[in-house]
Design an enzyme around this catalytic site. Structure first.
Site, short mmCIF file in Angstrom:
data_model
loop_
_atom_site.label_atom_id
_atom_site.label_comp_id
_atom_site.label_asym_id
_atom_site.label_seq_id
_atom_site.Cartn_x
_atom_site.Cartn_y
_atom_site.Cartn_z
N LYS A 121 0.84 -1.19 0.00
CA LYS A 121 0.00 0.00 0.00
C LYS A 121 0.88 1.24 0.00
O LYS A 121 1.70 1.44 0.91
CB LYS A 121 -0.92 0.00 1.23
CG LYS A 121 -1.92 1.14 1.26
CD LYS A 121 -2.88 1.00 2.43
CE LYS A 121 -3.91 2.11 2.43
NZ LYS A 121 -4.87 1.98 3.54
N ASP A 226 -14.12 5.27 9.73
CA ASP A 226 -14.43 5.07 8.31
C ASP A 226 -14.88 3.63 8.08
O ASP A 226 -14.49 2.98 7.11
CB ASP A 226 -13.21 5.40 7.44
CG ASP A 226 -13.60 5.64 5.98
OD1 ASP A 226 -14.81 5.79 5.70
OD2 ASP A 226 -12.71 5.68 5.13
#
Length: 460
Positions: A121, A226
């Site tokens: 990532k 989130d």
């Protein structure tokens, strides 16, 4: 900007040395001057300008000559530095296809030497779609100025720390392998995002599992902030895995209840629309599910008890280095000292009040004595009155004397300060003042002649 790893094959040691020099220069420069890059790189046979031209051709650097001639790193150049470090450490040996794109990061497949596939990532904060990082994330804390590369590195460091802590406490998260700069390497989840799933065999069980994770995180002192269908991975056997952790906050955050309710509402809304769940019936089937829930069946933030641990304290509530932990401890100690000072002030006030109470008691005793004197006779009362009047006069005289003394002290302090200023001014007249950057420059003329004469006199 597309990541083309083939360029790595054609980059030499000098290229990476110059890239590292630009990275070091960006610690205190937005645009690093070319001369500074040359001094930091210290190439043996020179050629820094030639290397900069080559890196600029591959878009690893950005050239800016608006104020002065300089360069800055691009995200592609930062990617190459992180990938080169990972390869040198032996974390992986090959980079594959891109498997995910988000508003804050890109995800690629990488392979180890034994063929194991991992996920890499790369955080890319500052995109046009998400530039409100300073107000939406707490990466900066007390800092006012920032750089997108620096923010991306902070986000990667924070996500790696949270992933490691959650993994040790038994949460379903990917296995964190390594991190460097803005890059995080983790295990590849063999599943799909929940947003791509159209049917489930047991939607009620999956729903309860996801809501249980939200509550369990809050019991450990953390809120995801989130938690939606885009950040939940589900495998073929309906096993749940959480992803994306840089924005997590502590339950002691001032907006913790709002974030918690928003996460819960996102899950309820998705399962209601996608799988047509009626939550009242599903909650009635489960015994004891009404505890800690409101009328709509949603978990209440106020009913959650922190009994499973204190992950927010272990991770220093968004601070994840010893230096930041020390700063927080100093701040807490400073507040504790201020509280103790305020307590001591309160104690002094109480003592003053007690002293005032004793004075009132003494005055009451005097009044009783005066009443006794009145009962004995007029003469004694007159004597007592005369004595009390004399005492009052003495007290008033003492007060006047004390006021005069304070006034005299103030005048003495003023006179001493004036004398000190005169002495300092007299000493400074005989010395040569140090000229500043914007000081007046002597350009000749009558004043310059007078200054020369004064210099000669002072030397004599």
């Amino acid at each position: 900007m597309k990541l083309d790893v083939d360029v790595l094959r054609y980059l030499s040691k000098d290229d990476f040395r110059v890239l590292t020099a630009v990275e070091l220069g960006m610690r205190n420069h937005e645009i690093v001057p070319t001369e500074l890059i040359d001094r930091i790189a210290r190439l043996k046979h020179g050629g820094t300008y030639k290397v900069l031209k080559n890196l600029l051709k591959h878009k690893l650097l950005h050239h800016d000559s608006s104020k002065y001639d300089g360069f800055r790193l691009t995200y592609l150049g930062y990617d190459f530095l992180a990938i080169k470090t990972m390869v040198n450490k032996g974390v992986f040996v090959a980079v594959g296809r891109q498997i995910g794109v988000g508003k804050e990061s890109d995800i690629f497949e990488v392979a180890r030497e034994d063929g194991t596939v991992l996920a890499m990532k790369l955080h890319r904060l500052g995109r046009t779609s998400f530039r409100a990082v300073k107000s939406k994330r707490d990466y900066l804390r007390h800092r006012s100025s920032y750089n997108w590369l620096y923010l991306s590195r902070l986000a990667a460091l924070k996500e790696f720390a949270f992933m490691k802590a959650l993994e040790t406490h038994g949460f379903p998260v990917p296995n964190a392998v390594e991190h460097n700069r803005h890059c995080v390497v983790m295990s590849l989840v063999q599943g799909y995002p929940l947003v791509q799933v159209k049917q489930l065999q047991n939607p009620e069980t999956v729903f309860e599992t996801i809501i249980g994770l939200v509550v369990r995180l809050a019991e450990c002192g953390l809120i995801h902030c989130d938690f939606n269908e885009f950040n939940i991975m589900i495998e073929d056997d309906e096993k749940i895995t959480m992803i994306d952790f840089p924005q997590m906050v502590s339950v002691s955050h001032r907006n913790a209840q709002m974030y918690f309710d928003r996460d819960v509402e996102c899950i309820f809304k998705f399962f209601r629309k996608r799988f047509n769940l009626s939550f009242e019936e599903s909650l009635d089937d489960i015994d004891g599910s009404d505890e800690g829930r409101d009328e709509a069946g949603k978990p209440c933030f106020s009913a959650i008890e922190r009994s499973a641990g204190f992950l927010d304290r272990e991770l220093a509530a968004s601070g994840f280095t010893r230096k930041e932990e020390e700063d927080i401890q100093r701040f807490i100690e400073g507040r504790a000292e201020s509280d103790t000072n305020s307590d001591s002030e309160d104690v002094d006030i109480v003592e003053d009040v007690n002293e005032a109470g004793t004075i009132d008691d003494n005055s009451s005793d005097l009044l009783e004595q005066n009443e006794g004197c009145e009962s004995h006779g007029k003469e004694e009362s007159c004597e007592a009155r005369e004595s009390s009047g004399s005492e009052k006069e003495d007290a008033s005289d003492n007060e006047e004397n004390s006021e005069e003394a304070t006034e005299n002290e103030a005048e003495l302090v003023k006179s001493l300060s004036k004398q000190r200023r005169r002495a300092v001014a007299a000493v400074r007249k005989g010395r040569k003042t140090a000229g500043g950057r914007n000081s007046y420059k002597d350009k000749g003329g009558r004043s310059s002649n007078n200054s020369k004469v004064q210099k000669q006199l002072s030397s004599w």
